[in-house]
Write a protein that holds these residues in place. Structure first.
Motif, mmCIF file in Angstrom:
data_model
loop_
_atom_site.group_PDB
_atom_site.id
_atom_site.type_symbol
_atom_site.label_atom_id
_atom_site.label_comp_id
_atom_site.label_asym_id
_atom_site.label_seq_id
_atom_site.Cartn_x
_atom_site.Cartn_y
_atom_site.Cartn_z
ATOM 1 N N VAL A 67 0.826 -1.219 0.000
ATOM 2 C CA VAL A 67 0.000 0.000 0.000
ATOM 3 C C VAL A 67 0.851 1.256 0.000
ATOM 4 O O VAL A 67 0.410 2.302 -0.483
ATOM 5 C CB VAL A 67 -0.992 0.009 1.183
ATOM 6 N N ALA A 70 1.713 3.300 -3.441
ATOM 7 C CA ALA A 70 0.746 4.120 -4.166
ATOM 8 C C ALA A 70 1.309 5.508 -4.456
ATOM 9 O O ALA A 70 2.076 6.067 -3.662
ATOM 10 C CB ALA A 70 -0.551 4.230 -3.378
ATOM 11 N N HIS A 99 -1.117 12.143 2.175
ATOM 12 C CA HIS A 99 -1.414 12.371 0.758
ATOM 13 C C HIS A 99 -1.867 13.812 0.655
ATOM 14 O O HIS A 99 -2.865 14.206 1.257
ATOM 15 C CB HIS A 99 -2.505 11.414 0.275
ATOM 16 N N ARG A 128 -4.626 2.868 2.663
ATOM 17 C CA ARG A 128 -5.685 2.054 2.054
ATOM 18 C C ARG A 128 -6.904 2.888 1.680
ATOM 19 O O ARG A 128 -7.637 2.552 0.748
ATOM 20 C CB ARG A 128 -6.097 0.930 3.001
ATOM 21 N N VAL A 130 -6.769 6.059 0.682
ATOM 22 C CA VAL A 130 -6.446 7.094 -0.305
ATOM 23 C C VAL A 130 -7.205 6.896 -1.618
ATOM 24 O O VAL A 130 -7.761 7.865 -2.171
ATOM 25 C CB VAL A 130 -4.924 7.171 -0.535
ATOM 26 N N PRO A 131 -7.300 5.674 -2.170
ATOM 27 C CA PRO A 131 -8.065 5.529 -3.413
ATOM 28 C C PRO A 131 -9.525 5.958 -3.285
ATOM 29 O O PRO A 131 -10.156 6.328 -4.278
ATOM 30 C CB PRO A 131 -7.961 4.025 -3.714
ATOM 31 N N THR A 132 -10.065 5.911 -2.071
ATOM 32 C CA THR A 132 -11.431 6.381 -1.830
ATOM 33 C C THR A 132 -11.476 7.892 -1.693
ATOM 34 O O THR A 132 -12.313 8.567 -2.321
ATOM 35 C CB THR A 132 -12.008 5.727 -0.560
ATOM 36 N N VAL A 134 -9.434 10.265 -2.680
ATOM 37 C CA VAL A 134 -9.014 11.122 -3.802
ATOM 38 C C VAL A 134 -10.196 11.490 -4.692
ATOM 39 O O VAL A 134 -10.110 12.437 -5.483
ATOM 40 C CB VAL A 134 -7.910 10.449 -4.657
ATOM 41 N N ASN A 135 -11.274 10.754 -4.557
ATOM 42 C CA ASN A 135 -12.454 11.029 -5.366
ATOM 43 C C ASN A 135 -13.497 11.872 -4.647
ATOM 44 O O ASN A 135 -14.613 12.033 -5.139
ATOM 45 C CB ASN A 135 -13.103 9.708 -5.806
#
Length: 517
Positions: A67, A70, A99, A128, A130-132, A134-135
């Motif tokens: 992770v 990323a 981030h 973990r 971050v992908p959520t 960032v949107n």
């Protein structure tokens, strides 16, 4: 073994999960924060500049290695006093990950998160998520920050009690119902924590929430924020409300999900949690019984008997798992507890119970490994050792562990004697340093009211605990209907929109708001 673990983590290959604390009114005032004789001695910590860089050196295992690769992540070390009462003495470091906001022109500041535990890695949890984020507005307008609390993960030193092999051996053992066996294991464990942790008893004496809160304020300053914006799950809610009590004028926003009642004591919390797990198990049995192939049969009223008849033989004859390991009775119980954190895992659990009927314990062992954060290579995270180190100084020792164990069994009979964790009671009874705080009603209220998210069927932190916390802090309450532990950023748009509105501009949901609406 842990039963009352207060954690939220995303288990690789399984599901998003999380865990809890305890209940009874305390009338005595809590111990004061550790005194600082020379406040100027703290200036060097508050004024430090973080040196951000590659996160790879902070990885503590394969999962964190993955992770931390990323894009957009950077890591640093925060230096804090080992003992805030002696700020010119020894120092320790905390791992920090961030981030950066994708819309710097409209950046609000940092959003610091804690995933619970105690002992959960905030660095891994943040990476973990971050992908959520960032949107959404978090990724755009906040530097999203996770930190490993003192003694945890990438922080140095780590609390160290058992080797990986020793932990496997404990999980394979069967202490049965003997109080002497539980006590002997606990005393051995506590002794090894002192021997194997750098700074020994001095480190253990300064592992509590009291000290994590002081660290969090140093981190806030090092991040350049005048006030703290904070997201706490499960035990992380305790860190959040304790910070608000200690530094009420330094709070910008507190989103507390899966809340702990500040006034609950350890025994009552463990019993309440047992009740929550028992309720979730009953709901699982009822749902399972509606379908062909239910491993516990078509009569929910017989589910406890069916389950115990399935797992009790493991006390003397562990099940095979397809490799050199076996499924013990302890681990079978732990695997089921892990699956109770979210109804999304119930189908997986039923498959595991069905395989166990055929003599295959592999799926229940995977669930138990997820609970204990055991990687495929046999390495454990620091979560369990840090869990005890925090819990045992956050709560006074229980005078009669055996009596509380019986109350726990009465509250959740399906768990029998293998539940995680009755061991906490015995470990804390042998802990080598005194407690530094205790449950209590907060004595101050933050200037900025928090938002508390509480789930009606939460098996770990009861719904009423969230109601109580919101009332104590004059905050907002968002009710979530479901059987799961924590809800924010788990994919429910109703919950996420309400949480984001609060974090960005302080907008509280209307009184009585429920999700789904």
């Amino acid at each position: 073994m842990r039963f009352s673990r207060l954690r939220t983590l995303i288990a690789a290959g399984l599901l998003a999960v999380a865990s809890t604390a305890c209940t009874t009114q305390v009338t005595a005032p809590p111990p004061s924060p550790s005194p600082v004789a020379d406040t100027h001695a703290l200036d060097r910590f508050y004024e430090q500049q973080l040196a951000w860089g590659d996160c790879a050196p902070y990885a503590t295992g394969q999962q964190s290695q993955d992770v931390f690769r990323a894009a957009g992540l950077e890591c640093a070390r925060l230096t804090v006093p080992l003992d805030y009462a002696n700020p010119r003495g020894a120092t320790i470091t905390l791992g920090v990950l961030r981030h950066r906001a994708l819309d710097p022109a409209n950046r609000i500041g940092s959003l610091v998160m804690n995933p619970g535990g105690p002992g959960g890695s905030g660095m891994e949890a943040a990476a973990r998520l971050v992908p959520t984020v960032v949107n959404n507005a978090i990724g755009l307008r906040f530097d999203f920050v996770g930190f490993d609390p003192r003694g945890v993960g990438a922080s140095r030193p780590r609390v160290q009690c058992l080797t990986d092999a020793e932990r496997d051996a404990v999980r394979d053992s069967n202490p049965g119902t003997s109080d002497a066996a539980w006590t002997g294991q606990a005393a051995d464990y506590a002794g090894k924590c002192v021997q194997r942790t750098e700074h020994g008893a001095a480190m253990l004496a300064n592992m509590g929430t009291r000290d994590v809160v002081r660290d969090l304020d140093v981190l806030r300053a090092a991040l350049g924020d005048a006030k703290l914006s904070y997201l706490g799950y499960s035990y992380g809610t305790q860190v959040g409300y304790s910070y608000a009590e200690a530094f009420p004028d330094r709070v910008r926003a507190l989103l507390l999900d899966g809340a702990i009642d500040p006034a609950e004591n350890d025994p009552d919390s463990l019993v309440a949690q047992g009740t929550g797990f028992s309720r979730a198990f009953g709901q699982f049995a009822t749902e399972c019984a509606r379908h062909d192939g239910c491993a516990l049969g078509r009569d929910p009223a017989k589910a406890t008997t069916e389950f115990q008849s399935l797992v009790q033989p493991l006390m003397t004859a562990p099940a095979r798992t397809g490799d050199s390991r076996h499924l013990s009775y302890r681990d079978a119980i732990t695997g089921v507890v892990e699956a109770m954190y979210s109804s999304q895992s119930w189908s997986f659990l039923n498959t595991g119970l069905g395989l166990l009927r055929a003599g295959d314990g592999s799926i229940l062992l995977r669930l138990a490994d997820s609970y204990y954060e055991r990687a495929a290579d046999g390495r454990y995270s620091s979560l369990q050792d840090a869990y005890y180190a925090v819990r045992c100084v956050d709560n006074a020792p229980v005078p009669d562990p055996a009596a509380v164990r019986q109350r726990m069994i009465d509250a959740a009979p399906f768990l029998g004697w293998g539940r995680p964790d009755q061991g906490e009671l015995d470990v804390c009874a042998h802990w080598p340093v005194p407690s530094t705080s205790q449950p209590h009603q907060p004595m101050t209220v933050p200037a900025a009211p928090p938002l508390v998210i509480s789930t009606t069927g939460d098996p770990v932190t009861p719904y009423q605990a969230g109601v109580n916390l919101a009332n104590v802090f004059h905050g907002g309450l968002l009710t979530v209907a479901g059987t799961q532990h924590t809800a924010f950023l788990h994919g429910d748009m109703c919950v996420d929109v309400a949480g984001l509105d609060y974090l960005v501009d302080g907008t509280q949901p209307a009184p009585g708001t429920r999700c789904p609406a």
